[in-house]
Scaffold this motif. Structure first.
Motif, PDB file in Angstrom:
ATOM      1  N   ASP A   1       0.897  -1.278  -0.003  1.00 39.75           N
ATOM      2  CA  ASP A   1      -0.110   0.100   0.128  1.00 39.75           C
ATOM      3  C   ASP A   1       0.950   1.355   0.029  1.00 39.75           C
ATOM      4  O   ASP A   1       1.804   1.240   0.470  1.00 39.75           O
ATOM      5  N   PRO A   2       0.416   2.317  -0.843  1.00 39.95           N
ATOM      6  CA  PRO A   2       1.183   3.525  -0.558  1.00 39.95           C
ATOM      7  C   PRO A   2       0.886   4.257   0.856  1.00 39.95           C
ATOM      8  O   PRO A   2      -0.160   3.870   1.578  1.00 39.95           O
ATOM      9  N   THR A   3       1.940   5.023   1.101  1.00 31.44           N
ATOM     10  CA  THR A   3       1.549   5.728   2.679  1.00 31.44           C
ATOM     11  C   THR A   3       0.736   7.001   2.338  1.00 31.44           C
ATOM     12  O   THR A   3       0.956   7.299   1.173  1.00 31.44           O
ATOM     13  N   LEU A   4       0.082   7.301   3.307  1.00 29.08           N
ATOM     14  CA  LEU A   4      -1.039   8.203   3.200  1.00 29.08           C
ATOM     15  C   LEU A   4      -0.651   9.415   4.228  1.00 29.08           C
ATOM     16  O   LEU A   4      -0.445   8.865   5.483  1.00 29.08           O
ATOM     17  N   LEU A   5      -0.670  10.589   3.976  1.00 29.09           N
ATOM     18  CA  LEU A   5      -0.533  11.794   5.011  1.00 29.09           C
ATOM     19  C   LEU A   5      -1.821  12.102   5.722  1.00 29.09           C
ATOM     20  O   LEU A   5      -2.732  12.275   4.958  1.00 29.09           O
ATOM     21  N   ALA A   6      -1.754  12.013   7.118  1.00 24.45           N
ATOM     22  CA  ALA A   6      -3.203  12.063   7.837  1.00 24.45           C
ATOM     23  C   ALA A   6      -2.845  12.984   8.945  1.00 24.45           C
ATOM     24  O   ALA A   6      -1.903  12.984   9.479  1.00 24.45           O
TER      25      ALA A   6
ATOM     26  N   GLY B   1      -2.707  13.562   1.481  1.00 26.41           N
ATOM     27  CA  GLY B   1      -2.186  13.079   0.316  1.00 26.41           C
ATOM     28  C   GLY B   1      -1.759  11.777   0.291  1.00 26.41           C
ATOM     29  O   GLY B   1      -1.667  11.009   1.233  1.00 26.41           O
ATOM     30  N   ASN B   2      -1.178  11.229  -0.879  1.00 25.90           N
ATOM     31  CA  ASN B   2      -1.185   9.799  -1.219  1.00 25.90           C
ATOM     32  C   ASN B   2       0.582   9.511  -1.882  1.00 25.90           C
ATOM     33  O   ASN B   2       0.846  10.489  -2.777  1.00 25.90           O
ATOM     34  N   CYS B   3       1.266   8.941  -1.066  1.00 29.05           N
ATOM     35  CA  CYS B   3       2.633   8.894  -1.452  1.00 29.05           C
ATOM     36  C   CYS B   3       2.734   7.852  -2.740  1.00 29.05           C
ATOM     37  O   CYS B   3       3.806   7.776  -3.252  1.00 29.05           O
ATOM     38  N   GLY B   4       1.607   7.222  -3.223  1.00 31.03           N
ATOM     39  CA  GLY B   4       1.681   6.343  -4.251  1.00 31.03           C
ATOM     40  C   GLY B   4       1.712   7.067  -5.538  1.00 31.03           C
ATOM     41  O   GLY B   4       1.668   8.059  -5.689  1.00 31.03           O
ATOM     42  N   ALA B   5       2.132   6.038  -6.756  1.00 27.05           N
ATOM     43  CA  ALA B   5       1.895   6.769  -8.084  1.00 27.05           C
ATOM     44  C   ALA B   5       0.573   7.144  -8.541  1.00 27.05           C
ATOM     45  O   ALA B   5       0.381   7.651  -9.555  1.00 27.05           O
ATOM     46  N   GLN B   6      -0.422   6.366  -7.814  1.00 26.69           N
ATOM     47  CA  GLN B   6      -1.800   6.430  -8.409  1.00 26.69           C
ATOM     48  C   GLN B   6      -2.829   6.423  -7.204  1.00 26.69           C
ATOM     49  O   GLN B   6      -2.263   6.030  -6.211  1.00 26.69           O
ATOM     50  N   ARG B   7      -3.857   7.328  -7.446  1.00 23.95           N
ATOM     51  CA  ARG B   7      -4.964   7.030  -6.265  1.00 23.95           C
ATOM     52  C   ARG B   7      -5.395   5.748  -6.055  1.00 23.95           C
ATOM     53  O   ARG B   7      -5.310   4.970  -6.954  1.00 23.95           O
ATOM     54  N   ILE B   8      -6.031   5.595  -5.010  1.00 26.16           N
ATOM     55  CA  ILE B   8      -6.509   4.115  -4.655  1.00 26.16           C
ATOM     56  C   ILE B   8      -7.861   4.270  -4.230  1.00 26.16           C
ATOM     57  O   ILE B   8      -8.657   5.108  -3.725  1.00 26.16           O
ATOM     58  N   ALA B   9      -8.549   3.011  -4.320  1.00 28.33           N
ATOM     59  CA  ALA B   9     -10.000   2.988  -4.455  1.00 28.33           C
ATOM     60  C   ALA B   9     -10.553   3.199  -2.898  1.00 28.33           C
ATOM     61  O   ALA B   9     -11.472   3.634  -2.745  1.00 28.33           O
ATOM     62  N   SER B  10      -9.813   2.869  -1.830  1.00 29.36           N
ATOM     63  CA  SER B  10     -10.445   3.197  -0.421  1.00 29.36           C
ATOM     64  C   SER B  10     -10.085   4.679  -0.308  1.00 29.36           C
ATOM     65  O   SER B  10     -10.926   5.061   0.544  1.00 29.36           O
TER      66      SER B  10
ATOM     67  N   PRO C   1      -5.470  13.157  -3.621  1.00 27.15           N
ATOM     68  CA  PRO C   1      -4.360  13.133  -4.771  1.00 27.15           C
ATOM     69  C   PRO C   1      -3.010  12.685  -4.177  1.00 27.15           C
ATOM     70  O   PRO C   1      -2.795  12.651  -3.207  1.00 27.15           O
ATOM     71  N   THR C   2      -2.344  12.292  -5.225  1.00 26.74           N
ATOM     72  CA  THR C   2      -1.112  11.921  -5.113  1.00 26.74           C
ATOM     73  C   THR C   2      -0.122  13.072  -4.765  1.00 26.74           C
ATOM     74  O   THR C   2      -0.657  13.976  -5.458  1.00 26.74           O
TER      75      THR C   2
ATOM     76  N   GLY D   1      -9.318  -1.676   3.967  1.00 22.31           N
ATOM     77  CA  GLY D   1      -8.897  -0.877   2.789  1.00 22.31           C
ATOM     78  C   GLY D   1      -7.837  -0.846   2.202  1.00 22.31           C
ATOM     79  O   GLY D   1      -7.169  -0.173   1.240  1.00 22.31           O
ATOM     80  N   SER D   2      -6.865  -2.365   2.429  1.00 24.93           N
ATOM     81  CA  SER D   2      -5.822  -2.660   1.653  1.00 24.93           C
ATOM     82  C   SER D   2      -5.866  -3.613   0.583  1.00 24.93           C
ATOM     83  O   SER D   2      -6.892  -4.427   0.795  1.00 24.93           O
ATOM     84  N   LEU D   3      -5.183  -3.370  -0.383  1.00 25.08           N
ATOM     85  CA  LEU D   3      -5.590  -4.136  -1.669  1.00 25.08           C
ATOM     86  C   LEU D   3      -4.447  -5.399  -1.411  1.00 25.08           C
ATOM     87  O   LEU D   3      -3.380  -5.151  -1.302  1.00 25.08           O
ATOM     88  N   VAL D   4      -4.816  -6.312  -1.841  1.00 21.44           N
ATOM     89  CA  VAL D   4      -3.912  -7.691  -1.848  1.00 21.44           C
ATOM     90  C   VAL D   4      -2.798  -7.660  -3.103  1.00 21.44           C
ATOM     91  O   VAL D   4      -3.262  -6.941  -4.283  1.00 21.44           O
ATOM     92  N   ALA D   5      -1.737  -7.664  -2.571  1.00 21.04           N
ATOM     93  CA  ALA D   5      -0.571  -7.473  -3.810  1.00 21.04           C
ATOM     94  C   ALA D   5       0.349  -8.730  -3.620  1.00 21.04           C
ATOM     95  O   ALA D   5       1.445  -8.455  -3.325  1.00 21.04           O
ATOM     96  N   TYR D   6      -0.573  -9.977  -3.835  1.00 20.43           N
ATOM     97  CA  TYR D   6       0.365 -11.105  -3.928  1.00 20.43           C
ATOM     98  C   TYR D   6       1.453 -11.174  -4.540  1.00 20.43           C
ATOM     99  O   TYR D   6       1.257 -11.049  -5.944  1.00 20.43           O
TER     100      TYR D   6
END
Length: 328
Positions: A130-135, A228-237, A242-243, A295-300
């Motif tokens: 998962d990307p880290t999120l600023l909260a 904010g989202n530290c990932g390269a793309q927005r996430i469904a949850s 914004p990234t 809210g986490s996506l499986v990334a097997y």
């Protein structure tokens, strides 16, 4: 990885097993309880990954899989080192985070004895990424990341943030963001993401970078706001968040991945048995539901792909640590 990829991975594993020596050794494994070390307190990303995986592994392997939260040392170094020193027999596993590769570099940076080396571990499977999120607290004055940055520029070194420990995943993510935004924040380390989140909710610190699964229940309850989202793309949850790359901070990209490891000298048949079991675990409806709810996506990823991923991700993180330099 979608369901078809998982099915292909499961189908390929028997071919690998047939090529390995002493399959009878794997057929007897396990004969007793398995310990899964989590090098952080309850409530963080590694713990979130470990508990449903342990329950599913227990059903598949037929022996209890006991989660052992062994925090300490900052960023998970105590638990990681304990797993590295364990007997390589498949009865001590490690569910850890991307800081696994960072912490030995931090030890070298400070001329400390290195607690463990990444080469002591064998990747079994990646579980989450998962990307880290600023909260920040919902009661805070910052409604956007830009407002946060502008305030931080006015009050350099005064806005506090919590982390899981020096050079842990949450610390590196925040320093990466701070460097890109040209701001100075005050780092307050804790023994894990769970305690750091508690500190944020109590007002001890003013911000945190954490995984979506850690933050989502608090956001849903109206206690936190994600900027904010530290990932390269927005996430469904968090589709409306914004990234940082969208906001102009092009070099901010950080993920909190969680993966299962054993010791590097683990016998090949046992490693294959664990890989087969994890392929089944990651198709388990209970596991998929637990991660989806959080809210986490499986990334097997199976071991070969996971090993390649670690090599690429670690190079980027180690470069970030060297840029951060020495911090207490």
């Amino acid at each position: 990885m979608d369901r078809r990829d998982l099915l292909r991975a499961v189908a390929a594993l028997p071919l690998l097993r047939a090529a390995l020596p002493d399959p009878a050794f794997a057929q007897t494994y396990p004969v007793r309880n398995i310990t899964m070390i989590v090098p952080f307190p309850a409530g963080g990303q590694a713990d979130l990954a470990a508990r449903p995986v342990a329950m599913a592994l227990e059903r598949i392997l037929g022996k209890p899989v006991i989660v052992d939260n062994r925090a300490g040392g900052g960023g998970g170094s105590v638990g990681n080192a304990a797993a590295a020193r364990a007997e390589p027999d498949g009865y001590t596993l490690l569910m850890t985070l991307s800081s696994l590769a960072v912490l030995p570099e931090a030890d070298r940076l400070f001329d400390r004895p290195v607690a463990y080396e990444v080469s002591q571990f064998m990747p079994i499977a990646r579980v989450l990424a998962d990307p880290t999120l600023l909260a920040v607290p919902a009661s805070s004055p910052w409604k956007t990341a830009q407002e946060f940055v502008e305030d931080a520029r006015r009050r350099r070194g005064q806005i506090t943030y919590g982390s899981s420990g020096p050079y842990g995943t949450l610390h590196v993510a925040m320093e990466m963001f701070a460097s890109s935004a040209d701001i100075k924040l005050l780092h307050v380390p804790f023994r894990g993401a769970g305690p750091a989140l508690t500190a944020l909710l109590s007002g001890t610190v003013q911000a945190i970078a954490a995984a979506p699964g850690t933050l989502k229940p608090q956001v849903d309850d109206g206690k936190l706001r994600v900027l904010g989202n530290c990932g390269a793309q927005r996430i469904a949850s968090f589709p409306d968040v914004p990234t940082f790359q969208e906001l102009g901070y092009k070099d901010v990209e950080m993920y909190i991945w969680a993966g299962l490891f054993a010791q590097s000298s683990l016998p090949a048949p046992v490693a294959t048995r664990l890989r087969e079991a994890m392929a089944q675990v990651m198709m388990s409806p209970d596991v998929l539901k637990a991660f989806d709810t959080s809210g986490s996506l499986v990334a097997y990823q199976d071991a070969p792909a996971f090993s390649a991923f670690i090599a690429a991700d670690s190079a980027r993180l180690i470069a970030a640590v060297k840029k951060i330099g020495k911090v207490e």
